[in-house]
Design a protein around this motif. Structure first.
Motif, mmCIF file in Angstrom:
data_model
loop_
_atom_site.group_PDB
_atom_site.id
_atom_site.type_symbol
_atom_site.label_atom_id
_atom_site.label_comp_id
_atom_site.label_asym_id
_atom_site.label_seq_id
_atom_site.Cartn_x
_atom_site.Cartn_y
_atom_site.Cartn_z
ATOM 1 N N ASN A 28 0.829 -1.199 0.000
ATOM 2 C CA ASN A 28 0.000 0.000 0.000
ATOM 3 C C ASN A 28 0.867 1.254 0.000
ATOM 4 O O ASN A 28 2.028 1.243 0.442
ATOM 5 C CB ASN A 28 -0.911 0.023 1.225
ATOM 6 N N GLY A 29 0.310 2.342 -0.473
ATOM 7 C CA GLY A 29 0.991 3.627 -0.401
ATOM 8 C C GLY A 29 2.271 3.640 -1.199
ATOM 9 O O GLY A 29 2.296 3.315 -2.389
ATOM 10 N N ARG A 30 3.353 4.020 -0.524
ATOM 11 C CA ARG A 30 4.644 4.117 -1.202
ATOM 12 C C ARG A 30 5.162 2.762 -1.646
ATOM 13 O O ARG A 30 6.112 2.684 -2.430
ATOM 14 C CB ARG A 30 5.659 4.795 -0.276
ATOM 15 N N TYR A 31 4.539 1.674 -1.136
ATOM 16 C CA TYR A 31 4.964 0.319 -1.506
ATOM 17 C C TYR A 31 4.018 -0.313 -2.536
ATOM 18 O O TYR A 31 3.948 -1.529 -2.651
ATOM 19 C CB TYR A 31 5.027 -0.565 -0.261
ATOM 20 N N ARG A 32 3.305 0.520 -3.260
ATOM 21 C CA ARG A 32 2.323 -0.010 -4.208
ATOM 22 C C ARG A 32 2.981 -0.766 -5.362
ATOM 23 O O ARG A 32 2.332 -1.540 -6.053
ATOM 24 C CB ARG A 32 1.453 1.123 -4.758
ATOM 25 N N ASP A 33 4.267 -0.556 -5.586
ATOM 26 C CA ASP A 33 4.980 -1.279 -6.639
ATOM 27 C C ASP A 33 5.732 -2.491 -6.089
ATOM 28 O O ASP A 33 6.503 -3.128 -6.816
ATOM 29 C CB ASP A 33 5.979 -0.346 -7.338
#
Length: 354
Positions: A111-116
């Protein structure tokens, strides 16, 4: 990213990228002995190349079983979802049976900044949560023995109240049914083993555990699927209504037991004009109950069908005595009315009538 939720140092596995001849970078000797608690971060060398593979494979660390050789499992793709893989440990001694661990794999998008980022969670396929007030012992059905067997006892797991543990089947070639027994906190004696319970299907039910005196303790079992793990939660059923209640309005005690159960310790005797709560001793058997009355009359009933069933009959040893023969001078027994076929006659009172 790779994270590990195993609770018994089972699984800091080595991950290898399919098509590569070496382990994924970042894994050291600590991973082989489950001493590395930090997540493992890795990426494919060239994920967009036509010749590259986006699948990975894994195995157990060498530090788990020094007498065996862990094998790489079948590869799995890194796409969101849940799946299962079996990890084999081949024994170095060919006369012994290999070990197999069932591992759940859950892949999700961050989620968020870790969506990739894909987050891969490896967990035991089965977890058992003991929320009862008893110390519980677990065993696979084939190892739930009543006699002293060191090999069987080595596979037993114990869970203290309010604890959680991972469970793996000792033998996948046997019935995958979980049995349990409770320890009496006062006498510190184990109850009898329960019947086999299915823990790879979402369900909710009661199971009866009996002590050596035939008294029943009901446990509520709820099986739920969370990500790739089946969680089996055991709770006390003291304040929960039982699934069945047997009311005996007759004048004689009635013996009841589940159809297919032959152990005398698993039979319930309901005294005259009493009610007894009831739960299945063998949850995997058919929901049929057999009731028998004194004298051998018995009948079975489907507990999922509401309505009147077969009638039970029992021998009644009430007799009518001729008052003039109650106190004979020669000490002979009094005369009573007896029946033989359709003939009624006076006969001596036999011993069975006393």
């Amino acid at each position: 990213m790779y994270s590990n939720r195993e609770t018994q140092y089972l699984l800091l596995t080595c991950i290898s990228l399919t098509g590569s001849s070496s382990d994924a970078a970042g894994q050291e000797e600590a991973n082989e002995t489950a001493r590395m608690a930090a997540p493992l971060m890795f990426s494919f060398i060239d994920a967009h190349s036509e010749t590259s593979s986006t699948q990975v494979t894994m195995r157990l660390g060498h530090g788990l079983h020094s007498d065996g050789s862990p094998q790489w499992c079948r590869s799995f793709p890194l796409i969101p979802g849940s799946r299962v893989r079996k990890l084999f440990v081949m024994p170095k001694d060919s006369s012994r049976v290999g070990r197999i661990y069932i591992i759940g794999i859950d892949v999700r998008v961050g989620n968020g900044r870790y969506r990739d980022t894909l987050i891969i969670t490896l967990s035991p396929r089965f977890q058992v949560h003991n929320q009862t007030s008893f110390k519980v012992q677990f065993s696979q059905r084939c190892f739930a023995t009543t006699f002293h067997d060191m090999e069987a006892e080595a596979t037993h797991l114990q869970a203290y109240p309010q604890s959680c543990l991972a469970f793996h089947w000792p033998r996948l070639d046997r019935d995958q049914l979980l049995c349990m027994r409770l320890m009496d906190p006062i006498t510190e004696e184990w109850t009898l083993w329960s019947g086999g319970v299915v823990i790879d299907r979402v369900d909710s039910f009661h199971v009866a555990l009996r002590d050596k005196l035939g008294r029943s303790i009901f446990v509520r079992i709820e099986v739920s699927l969370i990500a790739a793990t089946y969680c089996t939660v055991l709770t006390d059923a003291t304040n929960i209504p039982p699934p069945f209640r047997i009311d005996n309005f007759s004048e004689v005690p009635i013996t009841c037991h589940q159809v297919g159960v032959v152990d005398e310790n698993l039979k319930t005797v309901v005294k005259a004009h009493q009610s007894v709560p009831f739960a299945w001793d063998e949850p995997t058997f058919h929901p049929h109950i057999t009731c028998s009355a004194p004298g051998g009359s018995a009948s079975s009933y489907n507990m999922n069908v509401i309505g009147e069933g077969s009638q039970l009959t029992y021998e009644n040893f009430i007799y009518v005595v001729m008052s003039a023969t109650l106190n004979p001078e020669d000490g002979s027994p009094p005369l009573v009315f007896d029946v033989e076929g359709t003939r009624v006659f006076l006969g001596k009172r036999t011993t069975i009538l006393d």
